[in-house]
Design a protein around this motif. Structure first.
Motif, short mmCIF file in Angstrom:
data_model
loop_
_atom_site.label_atom_id
_atom_site.label_comp_id
_atom_site.label_asym_id
_atom_site.label_seq_id
_atom_site.Cartn_x
_atom_site.Cartn_y
_atom_site.Cartn_z
N VAL A 115 -7.45 -22.10 -62.02
CA VAL A 115 -8.51 -20.69 -62.17
C VAL A 115 -7.85 -19.52 -61.74
O VAL A 115 -6.91 -19.46 -60.71
N ASP A 116 -8.09 -18.14 -62.48
CA ASP A 116 -6.84 -17.34 -62.71
C ASP A 116 -7.56 -16.28 -63.08
O ASP A 116 -7.30 -16.06 -65.22
N ALA A 117 -6.97 -15.07 -63.10
CA ALA A 117 -7.29 -14.10 -64.06
C ALA A 117 -5.55 -14.28 -64.72
O ALA A 117 -5.51 -13.48 -65.62
N PRO A 119 -1.74 -16.15 -66.09
CA PRO A 119 -1.72 -17.51 -66.71
C PRO A 119 -0.33 -17.50 -65.35
O PRO A 119 0.32 -19.19 -65.16
N ASP A 120 0.31 -17.25 -64.48
CA ASP A 120 1.75 -17.06 -63.46
C ASP A 120 2.47 -18.45 -64.24
O ASP A 120 2.89 -19.61 -64.41
N LEU A 121 2.73 -17.51 -65.72
CA LEU A 121 4.10 -18.34 -66.51
C LEU A 121 4.88 -18.02 -66.96
O LEU A 121 5.84 -18.24 -67.83
N ILE A 193 -7.00 -22.84 -57.32
CA ILE A 193 -8.11 -21.53 -57.52
C ILE A 193 -6.18 -20.22 -56.72
O ILE A 193 -7.50 -20.28 -55.41
N ASP A 194 -6.74 -19.35 -57.56
CA ASP A 194 -6.49 -18.24 -57.70
C ASP A 194 -7.58 -17.20 -57.49
O ASP A 194 -8.63 -17.30 -57.87
N LEU A 195 -7.77 -16.52 -55.90
CA LEU A 195 -9.10 -15.80 -56.16
C LEU A 195 -8.87 -15.05 -57.05
O LEU A 195 -10.16 -14.30 -56.78
MN MN Z 1 -1.79 -16.85 -59.46
#
Ligand code: MN
Ligand code: MN
Length: 269
Positions: A115-117, A119-121, A193-195
């Motif tokens: 879960v995140d705003a 993608p952190d890719l 979960i990224d807040l």
């Molecule tokens: Mn993140």
């Protein structure tokens, strides 16, 4: 019988924007034990006394530190070897790659629900391979998971979309959450979960405010829908210096409780 360990991982040196997440675990613990609520999950399980809190991991808290990353991997591996499920409290999202390295040692068919705003890719972000913008790129390169399902994404560059395509990532936007089919998940699940996946109106205590996010109820519904076994989880990017009246700490504490309840209900495998 599954037992749950809570581990604070105060590593915030790999942020691209603001710092302060190292103080996150202590603040979430304070909210959890504040007396504002009680120990029970929404399903009525008094879960808080069942949590074995190991406190915060000792780290150098240095940028791009492979020493810190290895310390995190070893700490998680140790708990998994002892048969515990670990819920980690960040820290920024950089903690998740070294965690997944450890989880993958124990599960070769892992599904990660993220879960995140964001993608952190990122393949590369500011020359830091351990950036909090890159944990899932690193983990996918290492083959840590079979499937990555991202929920709540609402700001992704073309590069991130290209990376998602390259790795076969299932990216479900905040506007498309109804398309998440938890029933399709098979095998062990890790939940990250990224807040900032939540809307900043309900979780302002994050470094990157991205409007248009998930409600607390939507994230709780995701947790409830996971079929399990859930073999580990993290709640990251809580930055107390950005919070308002501790409201995001309370969201983090609530998610911690409900994740723990779900792990205990579904079994950690
Ligand atoms: Mn993140
Ligand atoms: Mn994020």
């Amino acid at each position: 019988m599954t037992s749950i360990v809570v581990l604070g991982i105060p590593w915030d040196a790999n942020s691209s924007h603001r710092f302060g997440c190292a103080a996150g675990p202590a603040a979430i613990r304070a909210a959890l034990h504040s007396g504002s609520g009680n120990d029970a999950t929404e399903h009525g399980r008094p879960v808080v006394p069942e949590l074995h809190d190991l406190g915060d991991l000792e780290l150098l808290n240095e940028r791009a530190s492979t020493v810190d990353a290895d310390t995190i991997t070893a700490a998680i591996d140790q708990q998994l070897c002892a048969g515990h499920a670990v819920i980690s409290l960040g820290g920024d999202h950089a903690i998740t790659y070294p965690i997944l390295r450890a989880v993958a040692r124990h599960h070769d068919d892992l599904t990660v629900v993220h879960v995140d705003a964001h993608p952190d890719l990122y393949d590369d972000f500011e020359g830091n391979p351990l950036s909090h913008a890159s944990p899932f790129a690193r983990a996918l390169e290492d083959g840590c998971m079979q499937r990555l399902v991202q929920l709540g994404i609402r700001t992704a560059t073309q590069h991130s979309h290209d990376q998602a395509h390259r790795f076969g990532v299932e990216m479900i936007g905040a506007r498309d959450l109804a398309g998440f089919d938890a029933g399709s998940l098979r095998g062990p699940i890790y939940l990250s979960i990224d807040l900032d996946g939540l809307d900043p109106a309900v979780a302002p205590g994050v470094s990157h405010h991205e409007p248009g996010g998930l409600t607390v109820r939507e994230v709780l519904d995701v947790i409830d829908a996971l079929p399990g076994p859930i073999v580990g989880a993290d709640v990251v990017e809580y930055n107390p210096s950005r919070d308002l009246v501790d409201m995001t700490a309370m969201v983090g504490a609530k998610l911690l409780k409900e994740i723990a309840g779900r792990i205990l209900t579904t079994g950690a495998g």
